[in-house]
Every structure is written in structure tokens, then in C-alpha cells.
Write a protein that holds these residues in place. Structure first.
Motif, short mmCIF file in Angstrom:
data_model
loop_
_atom_site.label_atom_id
_atom_site.label_comp_id
_atom_site.label_asym_id
_atom_site.label_seq_id
_atom_site.Cartn_x
_atom_site.Cartn_y
_atom_site.Cartn_z
N THR A 1 0.68 -1.45 -0.38
CA THR A 1 -0.16 -0.06 -0.20
C THR A 1 1.05 1.12 -0.07
O THR A 1 1.87 1.86 1.53
CB THR A 1 -0.60 0.30 1.10
OG1 THR A 1 -1.85 -1.60 1.35
CG2 THR A 1 -1.78 0.78 0.89
N SER B 1 -3.14 0.79 -4.13
CA SER B 1 -3.20 -0.88 -3.82
C SER B 1 -2.43 -1.07 -5.70
O SER B 1 -2.44 -2.23 -5.66
CB SER B 1 -4.92 -1.18 -4.22
OG SER B 1 -5.31 0.08 -5.48
N THR C 1 -0.75 -4.01 -5.29
CA THR C 1 -1.92 -5.74 -4.84
C THR C 1 -2.10 -6.19 -5.64
O THR C 1 -2.95 -6.80 -5.98
CB THR C 1 -1.90 -5.10 -3.81
OG1 THR C 1 -1.31 -4.78 -2.93
CG2 THR C 1 -3.10 -6.59 -3.07
N ALA D 1 -1.55 -6.81 1.60
CA ALA D 1 -1.79 -5.32 1.08
C ALA D 1 -0.52 -4.69 1.56
O ALA D 1 -0.24 -4.04 0.86
CB ALA D 1 -3.26 -5.39 1.44
N TYR D 2 0.47 -5.45 2.52
CA TYR D 2 1.29 -3.87 3.50
C TYR D 2 2.32 -4.69 2.87
O TYR D 2 2.92 -6.11 3.02
CB TYR D 2 1.10 -4.30 4.67
CG TYR D 2 -0.33 -3.82 5.06
CD1 TYR D 2 -0.59 -2.26 4.60
CD2 TYR D 2 -1.81 -4.00 5.84
CE1 TYR D 2 -2.35 -1.77 4.67
CE2 TYR D 2 -2.27 -3.73 6.18
CZ TYR D 2 -2.73 -2.03 5.43
OH TYR D 2 -4.58 -1.64 5.78
#
Length: 251
Positions: free
Chosen positions: A30, A40, A43, A72-73
Motif C-alpha cells: 500500500t 493498491s 496488490t 496488502a502491506y
């Protein structure tokens, strides 16, 4: 899920999970991707590549191939100068990768992380290497674009125009840092992306198109399918390209 729609782990109930499936885990970030692409982006790309790879592998070899919810991180400290970026750093990401794969090992056959962010690579090498030393069948592969610009330029903008055009903002006036990455790398490491490129773009999105994005995604998927299908892994847990000498052969 693209294609067959039967490989989405998040949408499955536990009786839907077969014995020892191959599980693909998308790993993104992110972080800022210029003024025209969403936070995003990495991702979205990792998830889309994993979905398409799963469809191809399922059609080729049968058996169950599942795509897990995306992580997502990532490790995005170099983008910390831009609002919206969330970086968990290498230590935390290492723990997330290791514990995710250990948990999956209780019921999965193979675990492959599909990485969409270059800043995650060092952590993936360390984590996947550790998992393999522990005896887990875990590995990783990337979504890299050979010859592509470094960040939020022509390549990523084209891919996002193909995968998620509604998330792409106008980019006709977007300017980026177009010097070669090896030239700007010392400053990037020392001061971060914003010091090098106020827009956050390393490259030039001019001329990007959804058609070119489709070609790029198709090439990335085909390459990942070959690596995952070949199942040859080096000591860092990286899946090897076909024809690459094995670690033993290189040693």
C-alpha cells in the motif's frame, strides 16, 4: 476470480479445500504510485497475476490451485514521504510471511508467494529461505516486467489500464524521473523516492495503454506458470526460470 472461479480461498468453506492443494499468496503493498495510480497498484497486480496463473495451472495439470487473500502491506519505506503509504517494514513483513506459510503448511501441499512489489524482495529471500530450511515447501516468484520502467511509469500504468481502468486517473501531464535506476539508486537509498521524483514516478507513463497492459500481463503470467510448474527453487526460495542451472549445478 478470473476464469473458473473455483480457486478463491477467501470464498471457500473448509470442506471445499482438497487435500494438499497448491496455494498462491499474492503479496503487494500500500504505497504511492504517482498522482494517477492507486495505492493498491502492486496488490492489484499481484492478485491478478496469481488468479490467472492458478487458472492456467488448474487447466494444465488438474488438481486444486487456490489463491489466498492478498497480503496488502509490504516494505515500502522508500515511499514514506508520500501521504497514503503504509509500510510495515522488513521485520514485520518477514514475520507475516513466515507465520502465513507455517499456518498454510498444516494443510497445503505447496505455498508460492506471488510478489508485486520490488521492495519486498530482500524480505522474501530471507523468509522463504528460512521456511525451506525448516522443511516447508514454500517459494516465491515475482511479477517483474523485463525492460519496464521502475515505478508508476509506462509499464505499470499500462497494466492498470488493463486490469482496473476505473482506478487510473488522467496522466497526460504526469512527469517522472527518467534517469536509469542505477544512476539514481544511491540517492533513492539515502533520501527516498520523493527526493528524486516529487511526483513519485520513476519512469514516464506517456503512451500507456490497456492493450499493452494485456500483453505485459500475459507475458508475466506465462513466465510465472513456467517457474511454478518447473518447481525448481534456489536457496533463497526463488523459483527458477526454465534452463537456469540448479543451485547445485552452480556450486
Amino acid at each position: 476470480m478470473a476464469g473458473t472461479g473455483d480457486g478463491d480461498l477467501a470464498g471457500a468453506a473448509w470442506p471445499d479445500v482438497a487435500a494438499a492443494p497448491l496455494v498462491l499468496v499474492p503479496l503487494g503493498s500500500t504505497e504511492q504510485h504517482g498522482p494517477h495510480l492507486p495505492l493498491s497498484t502492486d496488490t492489484v497486480i499481484a492478485r491478478a497475476v496469481a488468479e490467472r496463473v492458478a487458472d492456467v495451472l488448474r487447466a494444465q495439470a488438474g488438481g486444486q490451485v487456490l489463491v489466498a487473500p492478498a497480503i496488502a502491506y509490504g516494505a515500502s519505506g522508500e515511499h514514506a514521504g508520500f501521504p497514503g503509504t503504509i509500510s510495515i517494514g522488513h521485520e514485520a513483513l518477514h514475520a507475516v510471511i513466515v507465520e502465513t506459510a507455517r499456518s498454510l503448511a498444516a494443510w497445503a501441499g505447496r505455498v508460492v508467494l506471488v510478489n508485486g512489489h520490488g521492495g519486498n524482495v530482500a524480505t522474501l529471500d530471507a523468509a522463504a529461505g528460512r521456511l525451506r530450511r525448516e522443511g516447508h515447501d514454500a517459494a516465491w516468484t515475482g511479477c517483474g516486467i523485463p525492460g519496464g520502467d521502475a515505478h508508476a511509469g509506462f509499464a505499470e500504468t499500462s497494466v492498470m489500464l488493463y486490469l482496473a481502468p476505473g482506478l487510473v486517473r488522467p496522466f497526460g501531464a504526469v512527469t517522472g524521473e527518467t534517469r536509469p535506476l542505477d544512476v539514481i539508486m544511491p540517492e533513492l537509498v539515502a533520501r527516498g523516492v520523493r527526493a528524486v521524483s516529487p511526483s513519485g514516478v520513476l519512469g514516464d507513463p506517456a503512451g500507456a495503454s490497456g492493450e499493452r497492459g494485456r500483453e505485459i500481463v500475459d507475458a508475466v503470467v506465462a513466465s510465472a506458470v513456467l517457474r511454478i510448474g518447473g518447481a525448481r527453487v534456489d536457496e533463497r526460495g526463488r523459483l527458477l526460470d526454465p534452463g537456469t542451472p540448479s543451485p547445485k549445478a552452480r556450486a
